[in-house]
Motif scaffolding. Structure first.
Motif, PDB file in Angstrom:
ATOM      1  N   THR A 155      -5.264  43.326  83.830  1.00 45.66           N
ATOM      2  CA  THR A 155      -4.807  42.755  82.561  1.00 45.66           C
ATOM      3  C   THR A 155      -3.348  42.335  82.643  1.00 45.66           C
ATOM      4  N   TYR A 185     -11.924  41.234  79.059  1.00 49.19           N
ATOM      5  CA  TYR A 185     -11.048  42.104  78.276  1.00 49.19           C
ATOM      6  C   TYR A 185     -11.709  42.463  76.949  1.00 49.19           C
ATOM      7  N   GLY A 187      -9.990  44.775  74.656  1.00 47.20           N
ATOM      8  CA  GLY A 187      -9.001  45.439  73.817  1.00 47.20           C
ATOM      9  C   GLY A 187      -8.687  44.667  72.548  1.00 47.20           C
ATOM     10  N   THR A 191      -3.556  47.140  71.882  1.00 48.69           N
ATOM     11  CA  THR A 191      -3.542  47.353  73.330  1.00 48.69           C
ATOM     12  C   THR A 191      -2.838  46.201  74.052  1.00 48.69           C
ATOM     13  N   THR A 194       0.678  47.130  74.199  1.00 49.08           N
ATOM     14  CA  THR A 194       0.908  48.156  75.220  1.00 49.08           C
ATOM     15  C   THR A 194       0.936  47.542  76.615  1.00 49.08           C
ATOM     16  N   HIS A 195       0.004  46.636  76.898  1.00 51.63           N
ATOM     17  CA  HIS A 195      -0.035  45.985  78.211  1.00 51.63           C
ATOM     18  C   HIS A 195       1.248  45.189  78.467  1.00 51.63           C
TER      19      HIS A 195
END
Length: 223
Positions: A155, A185, A187, A191, A194-195
């Motif tokens: 990701t 993906y 999410g 998220t 966060t990535h």
């Protein structure tokens, strides 16, 4: 990697061209006057970007000399916008003509189109993107920072690829989720945040990803 010779005496314009072309995966070499440019023509390049108003030797002379010895694609980039000038240069052997001020995306698109015409549709630029000391090799799915390989998740790699392959685009979280879903993906917006935070940490000390308030994210423009 395809090599492009940029013959342009205005340093600011030359620097912009170098930046956008290297981000697009090309290798660049620069010449700031006509005399220096002539010494560079013995080296192999895949394409030449040529300004007309140059110190010592003008662009028309360079094009004429180049056409006596080579069929390398040449794109004129000039502030001269008279139709007669464009026609004369195209008849002299230029493959395309871009008028200043130019649009960044148009320059890259015209270069790609000219390369396809010159070398065939199977010959395309290698997908290698650079940003400062960050390099992304699409063929190997490899990212390096100052020649050190980075261990990115799938990701994180996909996010960085989006930013580096479209450096002028602002991506909303919805844009990113939609693009990443093609790679499986699953999410959500939380998220994604966060990535991106994890990716930023791995790219340090380079602050490559910019947050645009209320809009999204993009590759931070180089000043």
């Amino acid at each position: 990697m395809m090599r492009i010779l940029i013959i342009e005496d205005e340093r600011d314009v030359s620097n912009v061209l170098v930046e956008i072309l290297e981000q697009a995966g090309f290798e660049t070499v620069t010449a700031y006057d006509g005399a220096h440019a002539l010494t560079q023509l013995s080296t192999t390049y895949d394409l030449v970007l040529l300004d007309l108003t140059l110190p010592f030797v003008d662009g028309e002379t360079i094009l004429a000399q180049l056409r006596q010895q080579s069929t390398i694609p040449v794109i004129i980039i000039s502030a001269k916008n008279a139709t007669t000038t464009k026609v004369e240069l195209l008849r002299l052997g230029a493959d395309d003509y871009i008028t200043k001020p130019f649009d960044i995306e148009e320059v890259v698109a015209r270069i790609e189109s000219t390369l396809r015409r010159a070398y065939g549709p199977a010959v395309t630029r290698q997908k290698r993107y650079t940003y400062q000391t960050i390099s992304l090799d699409e063929a190997q799915q490899l990212v390096t920072l100052a020649n050190r390989t980075l261990a990115l998740t799938a990701t994180e790699y996909a996010l960085l690829h989006l930013f580096m392959s479209q450096p002028q685009k602002i991506f909303t979280k919805e844009n990113l989720i939609r693009s990443l879903r093609d790679d499986g993906y699953t999410g959500d917006e939380g998220t994604i945040k966060t990535h991106i935070s994890n990716l930023r940490h791995k790219l340090q000390p380079i602050d490559a990803i910019e947050t645009i308030r209320y809009l999204g994210y993009r590759l931070r423009p180089l000043s």
